[in-house]
Design an enzyme around this catalytic site. Structure first.
Site, PDB file in Angstrom:
ATOM      1  CG  ASN A  11      56.900  -4.551 -59.307  1.00 22.48           C
ATOM      2  OD1 ASN A  11      57.706  -5.083 -58.549  1.00 22.48           O
ATOM      3  ND2 ASN A  11      57.187  -3.464 -60.022  1.00 22.48           N
ATOM      4  CD1 TRP A  12      53.821  -7.970 -54.273  1.00 20.60           C
ATOM      5  CD2 TRP A  12      54.947  -9.076 -52.671  1.00 20.60           C
ATOM      6  NE1 TRP A  12      53.036  -9.011 -53.846  1.00 20.60           N
ATOM      7  CE2 TRP A  12      53.701  -9.705 -52.866  1.00 20.60           C
ATOM      8  CE3 TRP A  12      55.819  -9.592 -51.706  1.00 20.60           C
ATOM      9  CZ2 TRP A  12      53.312 -10.832 -52.132  1.00 20.60           C
ATOM     10  CZ3 TRP A  12      55.443 -10.715 -50.976  1.00 20.60           C
ATOM     11  CH2 TRP A  12      54.193 -11.323 -51.189  1.00 20.60           C
ATOM     12  CE  LYS A  13      56.492  -0.564 -58.038  1.00 13.10           C
ATOM     13  NZ  LYS A  13      56.269   0.807 -58.496  1.00 13.10           N
ATOM     14  CG  HIS A  96      59.766  -1.375 -62.761  1.00 15.69           C
ATOM     15  ND1 HIS A  96      59.914  -0.126 -62.212  1.00 15.69           N
ATOM     16  CD2 HIS A  96      58.464  -1.699 -62.627  1.00 15.69           C
ATOM     17  CE1 HIS A  96      58.729   0.279 -61.754  1.00 15.69           C
ATOM     18  NE2 HIS A  96      57.842  -0.660 -61.996  1.00 15.69           N
ATOM     19  CD  GLU A  98      59.648   1.789 -59.099  1.00 17.46           C
ATOM     20  OE1 GLU A  98      59.884   0.677 -58.597  1.00 17.46           O
ATOM     21  OE2 GLU A  98      58.509   2.307 -59.097  1.00 17.46           O
ATOM     22  CD  GLU A 168      54.801  -1.101 -64.940  1.00 17.79           C
ATOM     23  OE1 GLU A 168      53.922  -1.492 -64.170  1.00 17.79           O
ATOM     24  OE2 GLU A 168      55.982  -0.965 -64.601  1.00 17.79           O
ATOM     25  N   GLY A 174      52.698   4.671 -59.328  1.00 22.72           N
ATOM     26  CA  GLY A 174      52.711   5.096 -57.928  1.00 22.72           C
ATOM     27  C   GLY A 174      52.148   6.492 -57.701  1.00 22.72           C
ATOM     28  CB  SER A 214      47.783   4.333 -60.646  1.00 25.44           C
ATOM     29  OG  SER A 214      48.885   5.084 -60.174  1.00 25.44           O
ATOM     30  N   GLY A 235      51.539  -2.498 -58.759  1.00 19.39           N
ATOM     31  CA  GLY A 235      52.443  -2.197 -57.654  1.00 19.39           C
ATOM     32  C   GLY A 235      51.696  -2.095 -56.343  1.00 19.39           C
ATOM     33  N   GLY A 236      51.407  -0.873 -55.922  1.00 18.97           N
ATOM     34  CA  GLY A 236      50.799  -0.606 -54.611  1.00 18.97           C
ATOM     35  C   GLY A 236      49.608  -1.486 -54.266  1.00 18.97           C
TER      36      GLY A 236
HETATM   37  P1  PGA Z   1      51.782   1.101 -59.130  1.00 20.04           P
HETATM   38  O1  PGA Z   1      53.145   0.451 -59.694  1.00 20.04           O
HETATM   39  O2  PGA Z   1      50.693   0.108 -59.409  1.00 20.04           O
HETATM   40  O3  PGA Z   1      52.027   1.298 -57.660  1.00 20.04           O
HETATM   41  O4  PGA Z   1      51.573   2.370 -59.874  1.00 20.04           O
HETATM   42  C1  PGA Z   1      53.154  -0.259 -60.901  1.00 20.04           C
HETATM   43  C2  PGA Z   1      54.553  -0.713 -61.210  1.00 20.04           C
HETATM   44  O5  PGA Z   1      55.508   0.038 -60.956  1.00 20.04           O
HETATM   45  O6  PGA Z   1      54.740  -1.838 -61.713  1.00 20.04           O
END
Ligand code: PGA
Length: 252
Positions: A11-13, A96, A98, A168, A174, A214, A235-236
């Site tokens: 998930n590149w956001k 998600h 966010e 999640e 994050g 994470s 994500g990251g």
């Molecule tokens: P993260 O993000 O791996 O950076 O914690 C995961 C996500 O929000 O899908």
């Protein structure tokens, strides 16, 4: 019975320009060719045309990070399922945390999006998860069950068996603070049990439930080996070639 096919979904956001995105997947293609896991990159809308073209003939699939549920109309700034489908998108990440927190997405909206994505012949990746306060108050199971129950209203057993759910915990996103394998497994198991209640054993065995929060090259293997965890929404670590390659090849 063997476990489901593991999915490593990035998930590149809001990261990478269209040019950077194509460069990244062109490098990724060679690194993950022939992997046992299903590889998905969830890229910004504007990166989809280039990325979808670049991954043709490879084992990488493309996900969008959002969609609108209406087919067309006066919805300034929105994108429809047909637009994504035409570009070759297979998966759409919805719900998600966010999007729920910063853009006011509700469970009802996520349910409408899931319906539209399935109708368009794509697969939703439905996110759920509790806040730190909810975990501390002991309402994680109730909260996640409610989120998923509403998201799946009107979704048939056959459709549900093809879905992907991503658990999640918000406090792990994050933050570098991963849920323990046991914490992640417990909630993924609760979700699978809910699917059994809403549908049947067959759907519960087929549906894929990912863990997100994470995930990194060091913890992916142990998480993905848990009985109810079928991969990760990353994500990251999905923005770095070596880390994402190692996550995809966690079992190599
Ligand atoms: P993260 O993000 O791996 O950076 O914690 C995961 C996500 O929000 O899908």
């Amino acid at each position: 019975m063997s476990k489901r096919v593991i999915m490593a979904a990035g998930n590149w956001k809001m990261n990478k320009t269209p040019k950077e995105a194509v460069e990244f997947v062109n490098s990724l293609k060679g690194l993950v060719a022939g992997s046992k896991s299903e590889v998905v990159v969830g890229v910004p809308f504007v990166c989809i045309p280039g990325v979808a073209e670049a991954v043709k003939g490879s084992n990488i699939k493309v996900a969008a990070q959002n969609v609108h549920w209406e087919a067309s109309g006066a919805y300034t700034g929105e994108v429809s399922c047909a637009m994504l489908k035409e570009l070759g998108v297979d998966y759409v990440i919805i719900g998600h945390s966010e999007r729920r927190e910063y853009f006011g997405e509700t469970n009802e909206m996520i349910n409408k999006k899931a319906r539209a994505i399935l109708d368009a012949g794509m697969t939703p990746i439905i996110c759920c998860g509790e806040s730190l306060t909810q975990r501390e108050q002991g309402v994680t199971a109730e909260h996640v069950r409610y989120q998923i129950k509403v998201a799946l209203l009107g979704i048939s057993a056959e459709e549900a068996s093809r879905l992907v759910i991503a658990y999640e915990p918000i406090w792990a996103i994050g933050t570098g603070k991963t849920a323990t394998n046991e914490q992640a497994e417990e909630v993924c198991g609760i979700i699978r049990q809910l699917i059994r209640e809403l549908y049947n054993d067959d759907v519960a065995e087929k549906i894929r439930i990912l863990y997100g929060g994470s995930v990194n090259a060091g913890n992916a293997k142990a998480l993905f080996e848990m009985p109810n965890i079928d991969g990760g929404l990353v994500g990251g670590a999905s923005l770095k070639l070596d880390a994402f390659e190692q996550i995809v090849k966690h079992d190599a």
